[in-house]
Design a protein around this motif. Structure first.
Motif, PDB file in Angstrom:
ATOM      1  N   CYS A  34       0.857  -1.191   0.000  1.00 20.04           N
ATOM      2  CA  CYS A  34       0.000   0.000   0.000  1.00 20.04           C
ATOM      3  C   CYS A  34       0.893   1.240   0.000  1.00 20.04           C
ATOM      4  CB  CYS A  34      -0.951  -0.010   1.206  1.00 20.04           C
ATOM      5  SG  CYS A  34      -0.166   0.121   2.821  1.00 20.04           S
ATOM      6  N   ASN A  35       0.277   2.419   0.106  1.00 25.71           N
ATOM      7  CA  ASN A  35       1.022   3.675   0.073  1.00 25.71           C
ATOM      8  C   ASN A  35       1.565   4.082   1.438  1.00 25.71           C
ATOM      9  OD1 ASN A  35       0.451   3.908  -2.649  1.00 25.71           O
ATOM     10  ND2 ASN A  35      -1.434   5.033  -2.281  1.00 25.71           N
ATOM     11  N   GLY A  36       1.470   3.217   2.415  1.00 22.35           N
ATOM     12  CA  GLY A  36       1.948   3.481   3.769  1.00 22.35           C
ATOM     13  C   GLY A  36       0.896   3.066   4.778  1.00 22.35           C
ATOM     14  N   MET A  37       1.355   2.792   5.992  1.00 23.03           N
ATOM     15  CA  MET A  37       0.442   2.421   7.071  1.00 23.03           C
ATOM     16  C   MET A  37       0.381   3.577   8.064  1.00 23.03           C
ATOM     17  SD  MET A  37       1.328  -1.670   7.533  1.00 23.03           S
ATOM     18  CE  MET A  37       1.489  -1.462   9.249  1.00 23.03           C
ATOM     19  N   LYS A  38      -0.666   4.394   7.938  1.00 21.30           N
ATOM     20  CA  LYS A  38      -0.858   5.506   8.863  1.00 21.30           C
ATOM     21  C   LYS A  38      -1.218   4.918  10.222  1.00 21.30           C
ATOM     22  CE  LYS A  38      -3.557   9.656   9.739  1.00 21.30           C
ATOM     23  NZ  LYS A  38      -4.652  10.504   9.237  1.00 21.30           N
ATOM     24  N   THR A  39      -0.406   5.240  11.217  1.00 21.11           N
ATOM     25  CA  THR A  39      -0.584   4.681  12.549  1.00 21.11           C
ATOM     26  C   THR A  39      -0.791   5.794  13.555  1.00 21.11           C
ATOM     27  OG1 THR A  39       0.802   2.795  11.970  1.00 21.11           O
ATOM     28  CG2 THR A  39       0.505   3.246  14.319  1.00 21.11           C
ATOM     29  N   ILE A  40      -1.832   5.667  14.346  1.00 24.03           N
ATOM     30  CA  ILE A  40      -2.084   6.584  15.458  1.00 24.03           C
ATOM     31  C   ILE A  40      -2.122   5.727  16.711  1.00 24.03           C
ATOM     32  CG2 ILE A  40      -3.660   8.249  16.487  1.00 24.03           C
ATOM     33  CD1 ILE A  40      -4.685   8.826  13.616  1.00 24.03           C
ATOM     34  N   LEU A  41      -1.202   5.995  17.622  1.00 22.42           N
ATOM     35  CA  LEU A  41      -1.050   5.212  18.839  1.00 22.42           C
ATOM     36  C   LEU A  41      -1.185   6.125  20.044  1.00 22.42           C
ATOM     37  CD1 LEU A  41      -0.222   2.605  20.372  1.00 22.42           C
ATOM     38  CD2 LEU A  41       2.161   3.240  19.921  1.00 22.42           C
ATOM     39  N   THR A  42      -2.116   5.793  20.926  1.00 22.43           N
ATOM     40  CA  THR A  42      -2.318   6.578  22.152  1.00 22.43           C
ATOM     41  C   THR A  42      -1.930   5.736  23.350  1.00 22.43           C
ATOM     42  OG1 THR A  42      -4.132   7.810  21.133  1.00 22.43           O
ATOM     43  CG2 THR A  42      -3.999   7.857  23.539  1.00 22.43           C
ATOM     44  N   LEU A  43      -1.006   6.268  24.174  1.00 20.27           N
ATOM     45  CA  LEU A  43      -0.582   5.616  25.408  1.00 20.27           C
ATOM     46  C   LEU A  43      -1.287   6.282  26.579  1.00 20.27           C
ATOM     47  CD1 LEU A  43       3.274   5.335  24.852  1.00 20.27           C
ATOM     48  CD2 LEU A  43       1.489   3.675  24.280  1.00 20.27           C
ATOM     49  N   ILE A  44      -1.883   5.459  27.426  1.00 21.29           N
ATOM     50  CA  ILE A  44      -2.657   5.939  28.568  1.00 21.29           C
ATOM     51  C   ILE A  44      -2.057   5.309  29.822  1.00 21.29           C
ATOM     52  CG2 ILE A  44      -4.967   6.062  29.591  1.00 21.29           C
ATOM     53  CD1 ILE A  44      -5.880   5.204  26.578  1.00 21.29           C
ATOM     54  N   LEU A  89      -3.017   3.189   3.578  1.00 19.46           N
ATOM     55  CA  LEU A  89      -3.260   4.304   2.657  1.00 19.46           C
ATOM     56  C   LEU A  89      -3.342   3.811   1.213  1.00 19.46           C
ATOM     57  CD1 LEU A  89      -0.822   6.885   4.265  1.00 19.46           C
ATOM     58  CD2 LEU A  89      -3.291   6.668   4.617  1.00 19.46           C
ATOM     59  N   GLY A  90      -4.310   4.347   0.487  1.00 19.98           N
ATOM     60  CA  GLY A  90      -4.508   3.965  -0.897  1.00 19.98           C
ATOM     61  C   GLY A  90      -5.310   2.688  -1.066  1.00 19.98           C
ATOM     62  N   GLN A  91      -5.764   2.121   0.056  1.00 15.02           N
ATOM     63  CA  GLN A  91      -6.556   0.897  -0.010  1.00 15.02           C
ATOM     64  C   GLN A  91      -7.854   1.106   0.756  1.00 15.02           C
ATOM     65  OE1 GLN A  91      -4.219  -2.418   1.363  1.00 15.02           O
ATOM     66  NE2 GLN A  91      -3.085  -2.557  -0.537  1.00 15.02           N
ATOM     67  N   ASP A  92      -7.921   0.560   1.929  1.00 16.34           N
ATOM     68  CA  ASP A  92      -9.126   0.607   2.750  1.00 16.34           C
ATOM     69  C   ASP A  92      -9.145   1.897   3.572  1.00 16.34           C
ATOM     70  OD1 ASP A  92     -11.307   0.155   4.360  1.00 16.34           O
ATOM     71  OD2 ASP A  92     -10.573  -1.722   5.195  1.00 16.34           O
ATOM     72  N   PRO A  93     -10.134   2.782   3.363  1.00 15.31           N
ATOM     73  CA  PRO A  93     -10.175   4.032   4.126  1.00 15.31           C
ATOM     74  C   PRO A  93     -10.618   3.834   5.577  1.00 15.31           C
ATOM     75  CG  PRO A  93     -12.096   3.873   2.737  1.00 15.31           C
ATOM     76  CD  PRO A  93     -11.225   2.683   2.406  1.00 15.31           C
ATOM     77  N   ASN A  94     -11.058   2.629   5.920  1.00 16.73           N
ATOM     78  CA  ASN A  94     -11.499   2.352   7.282  1.00 16.73           C
ATOM     79  C   ASN A  94     -10.332   1.776   8.082  1.00 16.73           C
ATOM     80  OD1 ASN A  94     -14.277   3.018   6.761  1.00 16.73           O
ATOM     81  ND2 ASN A  94     -14.368   1.099   5.610  1.00 16.73           N
ATOM     82  N   PRO A  95      -9.869   2.515   9.095  1.00 14.79           N
ATOM     83  CA  PRO A  95      -8.719   2.025   9.857  1.00 14.79           C
ATOM     84  C   PRO A  95      -9.077   0.818  10.728  1.00 14.79           C
ATOM     85  CG  PRO A  95      -9.560   4.051  10.827  1.00 14.79           C
ATOM     86  CD  PRO A  95     -10.334   3.810   9.558  1.00 14.79           C
ATOM     87  N   PHE A  96      -8.076  -0.021  10.964  1.00 20.70           N
ATOM     88  CA  PHE A  96      -8.197  -1.105  11.927  1.00 20.70           C
ATOM     89  C   PHE A  96      -7.883  -0.498  13.291  1.00 20.70           C
ATOM     90  CE2 PHE A  96      -6.051  -4.312  14.531  1.00 20.70           C
ATOM     91  CZ  PHE A  96      -7.068  -5.235  14.633  1.00 20.70           C
ATOM     92  N   VAL A  97      -8.781  -0.647  14.254  1.00 21.04           N
ATOM     93  CA  VAL A  97      -8.615  -0.050  15.577  1.00 21.04           C
ATOM     94  C   VAL A  97      -8.636  -1.154  16.623  1.00 21.04           C
ATOM     95  CG1 VAL A  97      -9.573   1.587  17.254  1.00 21.04           C
ATOM     96  CG2 VAL A  97      -9.761   2.069  14.802  1.00 21.04           C
ATOM     97  N   SER A  98      -7.689  -1.094  17.547  1.00 24.83           N
ATOM     98  CA  SER A  98      -7.687  -2.044  18.654  1.00 24.83           C
ATOM     99  C   SER A  98      -7.099  -1.365  19.886  1.00 24.83           C
ATOM    100  CB  SER A  98      -6.906  -3.312  18.300  1.00 24.83           C
ATOM    101  OG  SER A  98      -5.535  -3.041  18.186  1.00 24.83           O
TER     102      SER A  98
END
Length: 136
Positions: free
Chosen positions: A52-62, A74-83
């Protein structure tokens, strides 16, 4: 997790394993990032992705040891995988291990994605393996 995401993550981890740079830390855990850095917050970056065009990652530490992560191909599935899950600090207080297998070195205002041997990825594209803190 679907097969494409598993393959992309496995490929990323295998590429990361090709590095032989060892991290050196002060063995005193009170001097580690756990105690000296404002590490809680949200980090963002785009990791390389072979399919893909990159793996946009958003990571929150609590605090004390929870996280949420969102990964979008990016460039594939606009729905992010969230866990979400838990992370653990290593004995130096500088590295965290997500329960989903990813390893990060925590420093002031950013984190480095590490390979499976807890080593920083070096070379021409090493700057692509960083997530930067975007909020506390």
């Amino acid at each position: 997790m679907d097969a494409i995401r598993i393959i992309a993550l496995a490929t990323l981890l295998m590429l990361a394993a090709c590095n032989d740079t060892k991290l050196q830390f002060d063995p005193d855990p009170l001097k580690g990032s756990l105690h000296t850095v404002d590490w809680a917050g949200t980090y963002q970056g785009v990791f390389p992705c072979p399919s893909c065009n990159g793996m946009k990652t958003i990571l929150t530490l609590i605090a004390p040891n929870q996280y949420t992560i969102s990964t979008e191909h990016l460039g594939q599935d606009p729905n992010p995988f969230v866990s979400s899950g838990e992370f653990n600090w290593d004995s130096t207080g500088n590295i965290i291990y997500l329960d989903r297998g990813q390893i990060y070195q925590v420093v002031e205002s950013k984190m480095y994605l590490l390979n499976v041997e807890s080593q920083r990825i070096r070379g021409e594209h090493e700057e692509q393996y960083i997530v930067h803190k975007i909020s506390s």
